[in-house]
Design a protein around this motif. Structure first.
Motif, PDB file in Angstrom:
ATOM      1  N   ALA A 143      19.306  12.498  -3.677  1.00 40.41           N
ATOM      2  CA  ALA A 143      17.852  12.384  -3.537  1.00 40.41           C
ATOM      3  C   ALA A 143      17.462  11.053  -2.910  1.00 40.41           C
ATOM      4  CB  ALA A 143      17.186  12.543  -4.906  1.00 40.41           C
ATOM      5  N   LEU A 144      18.162   9.982  -3.273  1.00 42.45           N
ATOM      6  CA  LEU A 144      17.854   8.659  -2.711  1.00 42.45           C
ATOM      7  C   LEU A 144      18.241   8.577  -1.241  1.00 42.45           C
ATOM      8  CD1 LEU A 144      18.893   6.343  -5.680  1.00 42.45           C
ATOM      9  CD2 LEU A 144      16.565   6.942  -4.942  1.00 42.45           C
ATOM     10  N   ALA A 145      19.315   9.254  -0.867  1.00 42.26           N
ATOM     11  CA  ALA A 145      19.730   9.272   0.546  1.00 42.26           C
ATOM     12  C   ALA A 145      18.637   9.893   1.404  1.00 42.26           C
ATOM     13  CB  ALA A 145      21.038  10.026   0.706  1.00 42.26           C
ATOM     14  N   LYS A 146      18.001  10.936   0.913  1.00 41.30           N
ATOM     15  CA  LYS A 146      16.894  11.565   1.641  1.00 41.30           C
ATOM     16  C   LYS A 146      15.697  10.616   1.715  1.00 41.30           C
ATOM     17  CE  LYS A 146      18.230  16.250   0.347  1.00 41.30           C
ATOM     18  NZ  LYS A 146      17.929  17.393  -0.513  1.00 41.30           N
TER      19      LYS A 146
ATOM     20  N   GLU B  19      11.386   5.071   7.285  1.00 37.07           N
ATOM     21  CA  GLU B  19      11.565   3.796   7.983  1.00 37.07           C
ATOM     22  C   GLU B  19      10.632   2.696   7.495  1.00 37.07           C
ATOM     23  OE1 GLU B  19      11.608   4.270  12.211  1.00 37.07           O
ATOM     24  OE2 GLU B  19      13.156   5.802  12.134  1.00 37.07           O
ATOM     25  N   SER B  20       9.606   3.042   6.726  1.00 39.62           N
ATOM     26  CA  SER B  20       8.688   2.019   6.229  1.00 39.62           C
ATOM     27  C   SER B  20       9.204   1.381   4.943  1.00 39.62           C
ATOM     28  CB  SER B  20       7.299   2.621   5.989  1.00 39.62           C
ATOM     29  OG  SER B  20       7.348   3.559   4.927  1.00 39.62           O
ATOM     30  N   MET B  21      10.351   1.844   4.454  1.00 40.96           N
ATOM     31  CA  MET B  21      10.902   1.323   3.206  1.00 40.96           C
ATOM     32  C   MET B  21      12.368   0.947   3.409  1.00 40.96           C
ATOM     33  SD  MET B  21      11.229   3.117  -0.555  1.00 40.96           S
ATOM     34  CE  MET B  21      11.557   4.692   0.167  1.00 40.96           C
ATOM     35  N   HIS B  22      12.746  -0.161   2.816  1.00 45.53           N
ATOM     36  CA  HIS B  22      14.149  -0.575   2.785  1.00 45.53           C
ATOM     37  C   HIS B  22      14.671  -0.196   1.406  1.00 45.53           C
ATOM     38  CE1 HIS B  22      13.596  -2.838   6.461  1.00 45.53           C
ATOM     39  NE2 HIS B  22      12.496  -3.331   5.932  1.00 45.53           N
TER      40      HIS B  22
ATOM     41  N   ASN C 155       0.810  -1.212   0.000  1.00 47.88           N
ATOM     42  CA  ASN C 155       0.000   0.000   0.000  1.00 47.88           C
ATOM     43  C   ASN C 155       0.849   1.269   0.000  1.00 47.88           C
ATOM     44  OD1 ASN C 155       0.944  -0.252   2.601  1.00 47.88           O
ATOM     45  ND2 ASN C 155      -1.000   0.208   3.593  1.00 47.88           N
ATOM     46  N   LYS C 156       2.189   1.128   0.038  1.00 48.50           N
ATOM     47  CA  LYS C 156       3.089   2.286   0.030  1.00 48.50           C
ATOM     48  C   LYS C 156       4.132   2.157  -1.078  1.00 48.50           C
ATOM     49  CE  LYS C 156       2.626   3.230   4.910  1.00 48.50           C
ATOM     50  NZ  LYS C 156       3.259   3.791   6.067  1.00 48.50           N
TER      51      LYS C 156
END
Length: 172
Positions: free
Chosen positions: A59-62, A67-70, A10-11
């Motif tokens: 941009a990816l570091a940000k 925390e809901s994504m690895h 869902n995310k």
């Protein structure tokens, strides 16, 4: 740059990642999106100039702070030419039991054959309710391997394991 993201279905971060790739001035060269269980997995390959890739890394570091994504990303090189490999599709259906994928991958490994893609699933047969297993492998067979002999050996393995299988060339 190879980007791998795992998160709840869902995310899905597909849109966010695609936008960041474009905003950095990079191209989305390849992508794989797969939903497994309640999770979604994205594998994306972004290409671009060194400065665009540096901008994308920032941009990816940000984005990775969520925390809901690895999220894992790193720079990779171009794939080596594999024109000596013949693409074949292998499909297997059987009553589900542990070890089917391991036995098939072991067979291919012993013959110097690369597994390029693998999709597998378990399901319940509509007619009988039996637990079933289905897998599709895309493999790269070295051109010097005798295809008919390989197919015979593979189908003999499958017969011994009580698997229904086919091995055909990829036709596209």
């Amino acid at each position: 740059m190879l980007i791998h993201a795992l998160t709840a279905t869902n995310k899905s971060p597909l849109l966010a990642l695609a936008r960041r790739i474009a905003d950095a001035g990079c191209n989305l060269s390849e992508s794989r999106v797969s939903t497994i269980g309640t999770e979604v997995s994205l594998m994306l390959l972004a290409t671009g100039a060194w400065d665009a890739l540096a901008k994308l890394e920032t941009a990816l570091a940000k984005l990775s702070r969520d925390e809901s994504m690895h999220l894992v990303h790193y720079r990779t090189g171009p794939r080596q030419n594999s024109s000596h490999l013949l693409p074949y599709l292998v499909e297997v259906v059987a009553a589900d039991r542990p070890g089917i994928v391991a036995r098939i991958v072991d067979f291919f490994s012993q013959h110097g054959i690369s597994v390029e893609q693998l999709n597998s699933t378990r399901y319940q047969a509509m007619q009988t309710g039996a637990e079933m297993f289905q897998a599709q492998f895309t493999i790269g067979i070295p051109a010097e391997i005798h295809i008919a002999a390989l197919r015979d050996d593979f189908l003999e393995l499958c017969d011994g394991l009580n698997l229904d299988a086919i091995m055909d060339p990829v036709k596209f």
